[in-house]
Design a protein around this motif. Structure first.
Motif, mmCIF file in Angstrom:
data_model
loop_
_atom_site.group_PDB
_atom_site.id
_atom_site.type_symbol
_atom_site.label_atom_id
_atom_site.label_comp_id
_atom_site.label_asym_id
_atom_site.label_seq_id
_atom_site.Cartn_x
_atom_site.Cartn_y
_atom_site.Cartn_z
ATOM 1 N N ALA A 56 -44.676 25.810 -1.054
ATOM 2 C CA ALA A 56 -45.154 27.313 -2.157
ATOM 3 C C ALA A 56 -43.816 27.838 -2.217
ATOM 4 O O ALA A 56 -43.851 28.141 -3.359
ATOM 5 N N GLY A 57 -42.932 28.137 -1.162
ATOM 6 C CA GLY A 57 -42.089 29.244 -1.746
ATOM 7 C C GLY A 57 -40.832 28.139 -2.040
ATOM 8 O O GLY A 57 -39.369 28.951 -2.792
ATOM 9 N N THR A 58 -40.988 27.132 -2.604
ATOM 10 C CA THR A 58 -39.643 26.049 -2.832
ATOM 11 C C THR A 58 -39.813 25.941 -4.931
ATOM 12 O O THR A 58 -40.790 25.687 -5.183
ATOM 13 N N VAL A 59 -38.635 26.063 -5.069
ATOM 14 C CA VAL A 59 -38.554 25.972 -6.048
ATOM 15 C C VAL A 59 -37.799 24.891 -6.541
ATOM 16 O O VAL A 59 -37.365 24.421 -8.066
ATOM 17 N N ARG A 60 -36.823 24.354 -5.687
ATOM 18 C CA ARG A 60 -36.226 22.843 -6.394
ATOM 19 C C ARG A 60 -36.672 22.090 -5.152
ATOM 20 O O ARG A 60 -37.048 22.226 -3.954
ATOM 21 N N ARG A 61 -36.498 20.606 -5.775
ATOM 22 C CA ARG A 61 -37.569 20.076 -4.534
ATOM 23 C C ARG A 61 -36.290 19.454 -3.772
ATOM 24 O O ARG A 61 -36.751 19.100 -2.784
ATOM 25 N N ALA A 62 -35.392 19.670 -3.744
ATOM 26 C CA ALA A 62 -33.638 19.272 -2.535
ATOM 27 C C ALA A 62 -33.875 20.471 -1.665
ATOM 28 O O ALA A 62 -33.917 19.566 -0.984
#
Length: 192
Positions: A56-62
């Motif tokens: 949910a809080g992640t914006v970049r796959r890395a």
């Protein structure tokens, strides 16, 4: 002509439900069970409600946790995807879309996708055509023609209790498997 693989088919189900227990997860699980009954497959179920906290809080796959990255890798390498979401505000859930926002743009080219959805009534059945099919069209996936829609009345205690729905699942799987077996070797050799 049906091509045979020297390995079991990889069939990955994705439930876009944000809670458990879930009719959507029950629908995907049933579809996976029917596929496994018909062919030599390895099935795996991705449940958005379980991976949601890491997603949910992640914006970049890395920045994704390894557990979510592992689920993405399974999605991207599947021979058949079975995807479903409950209808939420006339579309799929936000976490379902957020998960697929991380899928590599060309990873699903030519991958057969069996579309499914659940909703409160039959009035939401066209969500498969108006929301899910265009999403997987973006990925250049091979969306299978038979989508499976189920309403709340098709379930009792989060289990399918409607024989007509079970019959629709059986028909969709029977029509999907020859397509999957034909394209699986071609897709894997062309893109991997």
């Amino acid at each position: 002509m049906t091509l045979t693989l020297d390995r079991p088919l990889s069939v990955v189900g994705v439930s876009g439900s944000t809670h458990s227990p879930s009719r959507t997860t029950a629908l995907v699980s049933t579809i996976l069970d029917v596929v496994a009954r018909e062919r030599d497959v390895e099935t795996h179920l991705v449940e958005v409600d379980r991976i949601g906290p890491g997603l949910a809080g992640t914006v970049r796959r890395a920045e994704l946790p390894a557990s979510v990255e592992g689920e993405l890798a399974r999605i991207e390498s599947a021979d058949l995807l079975v995807v479903a979401s409950p209808v939420y505000r006339a579309s799929y859930t936000g976490l379902f879309k957020h998960l697929f926002d991380f899928v590599e743009q060309y990873a699903l080219v030519g991958t057969p996708v069996l579309l499914a959805a659940t909703g409160g009534s039959e009035r939401h059945g066209l969500m498969i055509e108006h929301q899910l099919r265009p999403l997987f069209g973006f990925f250049q996936s091979l969306t299978l023609p038979n989508g499976i829609y189920a309403s709340d009345a098709d379930f009792t205690d989060y289990r399918i209790s409607n024989d007509e729905l079970q019959e629709r699942i059986e028909t969709a799987v029977a029509r999907a498997l020859p397509v999957v077996e034909r394209v699986a070797p071609e897709v894997r050799s062309a893109y991997f």
